[in-house]
Design a protein around this motif. Structure first.
Motif, PDB file in Angstrom:
ATOM      1  N   ALA A 184     -27.632 131.006  91.326  1.00  0.00           N
ATOM      2  CA  ALA A 184     -27.159 130.763  89.965  1.00  0.00           C
ATOM      3  C   ALA A 184     -25.949 129.840  89.985  1.00  0.00           C
ATOM      4  N   SER A 185     -25.861 128.974  88.985  1.00  0.00           N
ATOM      5  CA  SER A 185     -24.712 128.087  88.815  1.00  0.00           C
ATOM      6  C   SER A 185     -24.137 128.309  87.427  1.00  0.00           C
ATOM      7  N   TYR A 186     -22.842 128.536  87.366  1.00  0.00           N
ATOM      8  CA  TYR A 186     -22.155 128.753  86.098  1.00  0.00           C
ATOM      9  C   TYR A 186     -21.103 127.673  85.900  1.00  0.00           C
ATOM     10  N   VAL A 187     -21.064 127.100  84.709  1.00  0.00           N
ATOM     11  CA  VAL A 187     -20.106 126.056  84.367  1.00  0.00           C
ATOM     12  C   VAL A 187     -19.099 126.627  83.377  1.00  0.00           C
ATOM     13  N   ALA A 188     -17.826 126.294  83.591  1.00  0.00           N
ATOM     14  CA  ALA A 188     -16.750 126.801  82.734  1.00  0.00           C
ATOM     15  C   ALA A 188     -16.575 125.920  81.504  1.00  0.00           C
ATOM     16  N   ARG A 189     -16.389 126.574  80.364  1.00  0.00           N
ATOM     17  CA  ARG A 189     -16.014 125.893  79.123  1.00  0.00           C
ATOM     18  C   ARG A 189     -14.858 126.678  78.532  1.00  0.00           C
ATOM     19  N   VAL A 190     -13.883 125.955  77.989  1.00  0.00           N
ATOM     20  CA  VAL A 190     -12.690 126.604  77.468  1.00  0.00           C
ATOM     21  C   VAL A 190     -12.533 126.306  75.989  1.00  0.00           C
ATOM     22  N   LYS A 191     -12.312 127.358  75.206  1.00  0.00           N
ATOM     23  CA  LYS A 191     -11.866 127.205  73.816  1.00  0.00           C
ATOM     24  C   LYS A 191     -10.347 127.272  73.914  1.00  0.00           C
ATOM     25  N   GLN A 192      -9.712 126.104  73.820  1.00  0.00           N
ATOM     26  CA  GLN A 192      -8.274 125.993  74.051  1.00  0.00           C
ATOM     27  C   GLN A 192      -7.479 126.769  72.996  1.00  0.00           C
ATOM     28  N   PRO A 193      -6.534 127.601  73.429  1.00  0.00           N
ATOM     29  CA  PRO A 193      -5.615 128.209  72.466  1.00  0.00           C
ATOM     30  C   PRO A 193      -4.740 127.108  71.855  1.00  0.00           C
ATOM     31  N   ALA A 194      -4.388 127.234  70.602  1.00  0.00           N
ATOM     32  CA  ALA A 194      -3.576 126.216  69.932  1.00  0.00           C
ATOM     33  C   ALA A 194      -2.267 125.995  70.683  1.00  0.00           C
ATOM     34  N   GLY A 195      -1.989 124.733  71.013  1.00  0.00           N
ATOM     35  CA  GLY A 195      -0.731 124.379  71.650  1.00  0.00           C
ATOM     36  C   GLY A 195      -0.657 124.642  73.144  1.00  0.00           C
ATOM     37  N   VAL A 196      -1.771 125.020  73.766  1.00  0.00           N
ATOM     38  CA  VAL A 196      -1.764 125.323  75.200  1.00  0.00           C
ATOM     39  C   VAL A 196      -2.893 124.555  75.883  1.00  0.00           C
TER      40      VAL A 196
END
Length: 126
Positions: free
Chosen positions: A51-63
């Motif tokens: 299995a391969s997992y790719v990271a995605r980020v929902k950026q916190p405001a201002g960070v």
């Protein structure tokens, strides 16, 4: 009491620790200043052997949030891999403390593993 959860009595409690070091799915930083904070997590593959997992980020405001590595490739069920999450405020804040929220999501295109991100950004001078 520890022996109920462990095979030995050899556990020694650390004198100092940070909640950032706990290997929980959620990521919490209680006092983010100008200096970036790195949090390390270890995950175990409980799905397909390959299995391969790719990271995605929902950026916190201002960070700014970055993940290293951005892809985890597993070759066996039960395999463990570690990754780092680096958190850095984008700009100085004039408020005493601002609470912001985001998420890190690992996905293989079919499954989604979500880690909430909670950050208290404290004021600092640039």
């Amino acid at each position: 009491m520890i022996q109920l959860f462990s095979e030995s009595w050899a556990f020694v409690c650390p004198k100092f620790f940070s909640t950032r070091d706990f290997n929980y799915p959620s990521i919490t930083v209680s006092n983010l200043h100008a200096t970036p904070v790195t949090v390390t997590r270890t995950v175990t593959n409980v799905g397909s052997p390959h299995a391969s997992y790719v990271a995605r980020v929902k950026q916190p405001a201002g960070v700014l949030v970055s993940v290293e590595p951005t892809k985890l490739v597993f070759n066996a069920v039960g395999e463990k891999q570690s990754f780092k999450v680096i958190l850095k405020p984008k700009t100085a804040t004039t408020n005493l403390t601002v609470f912001v929220f985001g998420a890190l999501v690992w996905s293989d295109g079919q499954h989604f593993v979500r880690s909430p991100i909670y950050i208290a950004v404290s004021s600092f001078e640039k």
